[in-house]
Write an enzyme that holds these catalytic residues in place. Sequence first.
Site, PDB file in Angstrom:
ATOM      1  N   ARG A  66       0.825  -1.216   0.000  1.00  0.00           N
ATOM      2  CA  ARG A  66       0.000   0.000   0.000  1.00  0.00           C
ATOM      3  C   ARG A  66       0.866   1.277   0.000  1.00  0.00           C
ATOM      4  NH1 ARG A  66      -6.009   0.637   0.787  1.00  0.00           N
ATOM      5  NH2 ARG A  66      -6.025   2.841   0.466  1.00  0.00           N
ATOM      6  N   MET A  91     -12.412   6.571  -3.755  1.00  0.00           N
ATOM      7  CA  MET A  91     -12.764   5.671  -2.662  1.00  0.00           C
ATOM      8  C   MET A  91     -11.572   4.941  -2.044  1.00  0.00           C
ATOM      9  SD  MET A  91     -15.775   6.291  -2.049  1.00  0.00           S
ATOM     10  CE  MET A  91     -17.405   6.745  -2.636  1.00  0.00           C
ATOM     11  N   LYS A  92     -10.389   5.528  -2.179  1.00  0.00           N
ATOM     12  CA  LYS A  92      -9.213   4.974  -1.495  1.00  0.00           C
ATOM     13  C   LYS A  92      -8.691   6.029  -0.521  1.00  0.00           C
ATOM     14  CE  LYS A  92      -8.169   1.014  -3.693  1.00  0.00           C
ATOM     15  NZ  LYS A  92      -9.550   0.795  -4.152  1.00  0.00           N
ATOM     16  N   LEU A  93      -8.186   5.565   0.612  1.00  0.00           N
ATOM     17  CA  LEU A  93      -7.520   6.493   1.530  1.00  0.00           C
ATOM     18  C   LEU A  93      -6.124   6.775   0.994  1.00  0.00           C
ATOM     19  CD1 LEU A  93      -8.383   5.060   5.069  1.00  0.00           C
ATOM     20  CD2 LEU A  93      -9.297   7.134   3.982  1.00  0.00           C
ATOM     21  N   VAL A  94      -5.771   8.051   0.917  1.00  0.00           N
ATOM     22  CA  VAL A  94      -4.395   8.354   0.509  1.00  0.00           C
ATOM     23  C   VAL A  94      -3.482   8.181   1.729  1.00  0.00           C
ATOM     24  CG1 VAL A  94      -5.060   9.859  -1.398  1.00  0.00           C
ATOM     25  CG2 VAL A  94      -4.724  10.847   0.892  1.00  0.00           C
ATOM     26  N   HIS A 110     -17.758  14.904   1.033  1.00  0.00           N
ATOM     27  CA  HIS A 110     -18.375  13.784   1.757  1.00  0.00           C
ATOM     28  C   HIS A 110     -19.895  13.982   1.801  1.00  0.00           C
ATOM     29  CE1 HIS A 110     -18.599  10.486   4.576  1.00  0.00           C
ATOM     30  NE2 HIS A 110     -19.361  11.223   5.364  1.00  0.00           N
ATOM     31  N   ASP A 142      -6.826  15.259   6.093  1.00  0.00           N
ATOM     32  CA  ASP A 142      -5.690  15.041   6.993  1.00  0.00           C
ATOM     33  C   ASP A 142      -5.491  13.531   7.128  1.00  0.00           C
ATOM     34  OD1 ASP A 142      -7.631  14.145   8.727  1.00  0.00           O
ATOM     35  OD2 ASP A 142      -7.434  15.795  10.152  1.00  0.00           O
ATOM     36  N   ASP A 146     -12.067  11.343   7.139  1.00  0.00           N
ATOM     37  CA  ASP A 146     -13.030  12.447   7.011  1.00  0.00           C
ATOM     38  C   ASP A 146     -12.983  13.384   8.225  1.00  0.00           C
ATOM     39  OD1 ASP A 146     -13.858  11.260   4.634  1.00  0.00           O
ATOM     40  OD2 ASP A 146     -15.419  10.089   5.604  1.00  0.00           O
TER      41      ASP A 146
HETATM   42  C1  GAR Z   1     -20.138  11.713  -3.794  1.00  0.00           C
HETATM   43  O1  GAR Z   1     -21.366  11.724  -3.108  1.00  0.00           O
HETATM   44  C2  GAR Z   1     -19.000  11.814  -2.799  1.00  0.00           C
HETATM   45  O2  GAR Z   1     -19.289  12.574  -1.675  1.00  0.00           O
HETATM   46  C3  GAR Z   1     -18.830  10.377  -2.421  1.00  0.00           C
HETATM   47  O3  GAR Z   1     -18.935   9.685  -3.622  1.00  0.00           O
HETATM   48  C4  GAR Z   1     -19.865  10.374  -4.459  1.00  0.00           C
HETATM   49  C5  GAR Z   1     -19.232  10.511  -5.821  1.00  0.00           C
HETATM   50  O4  GAR Z   1     -20.175  10.788  -6.785  1.00  0.00           O
HETATM   51  N1  GAR Z   1     -17.558  10.198  -1.778  1.00  0.00           N
HETATM   52  C6  GAR Z   1     -17.404   9.545  -0.654  1.00  0.00           C
HETATM   53  O5  GAR Z   1     -18.309   8.992  -0.080  1.00  0.00           O
HETATM   54  C7  GAR Z   1     -15.972   9.499  -0.159  1.00  0.00           C
HETATM   55  N2  GAR Z   1     -15.936   9.000   1.175  1.00  0.00           N
HETATM   56  P1  GAR Z   1     -19.767  10.905  -8.325  1.00  0.00           P
HETATM   57  O6  GAR Z   1     -18.932   9.685  -8.687  1.00  0.00           O
HETATM   58  O7  GAR Z   1     -21.069  10.946  -9.049  1.00  0.00           O
HETATM   59  O8  GAR Z   1     -18.982  12.154  -8.487  1.00  0.00           O
END
Ligand code: GAR
Length: 206
Positions: A66, A91-94, A110, A142, A146
């Site tokens: 990772r 959707m990955k943690l940096v 978020h 950070d 979140d």
């Molecule tokens: C958004 O609602 C964003 O907040 C969420 O994914 C969606 C992306 O939508 N992100 C997270 O939940 C990150 N933890 P999109 O692919 O249509 O832009």
Amino acid sequence: MALRVVVLVSGSGTLLQSLIDAQSGPEFGARIVAVGSDRPAVEGLDRARQAGIPTFSHPLPKGADRAAWDRALTELVADHQPDVVVLAGFMKLVGAAFLEKFSGRIINSHPALLPSFPGMHGTRDALDHGVKITGSTVFLVDDGVDSGAILDQAAVRVLDDDTVDSLHERIKITERELLVRVVARMAAQSWWVEGRKICWGGSDGR
Ligand code: GAR
């Protein structure tokens, strides 16, 4: 000079699309210089290509190192010399290398009103909890989940017959506007963090 933005996506990329649409207006002040993804075949990358924006993908194979993946991601993003990195449904943690390189310049969006309901299922967790108001939060990333300083938020009313999908779709409408507003503000003003609070300065600080 326009604020240079690299956007990272993992899915359909509707948040990215709102930034692409916004940058055609002269008052936006930011320019998306590259879009990257951990998933090579997502719609988000197609949206970028259609807009003529350079793309890259950087999957994390199962069992891979990772930290090495994070270092390589950092280099891929750094190649585009961003002022700001936007995680738009990434959707990955940096990791540590990424956070160190772009400290104070990584923003995430978020689908809940942080600090309530952090994590992968913000919309579902808020709905399950029975809240009547939820929304979206744009914040500085950070090393927590979140947990960074909040740049801006927008509220959304929960309806009695909402499902996770119907609520998330409504949140995403406000989320797109919010993200565009925050990026435009970052292009126009300097910013810094005092404690947990974001402070905004003039345009000469950048
Ligand atoms: C958004 O609602 C964003 O907040 C969420 O994914 C969606 C992306 O939508 N992100 C997270 O939940 C990150 N933890 P999109 O692919 O249509 O832009």
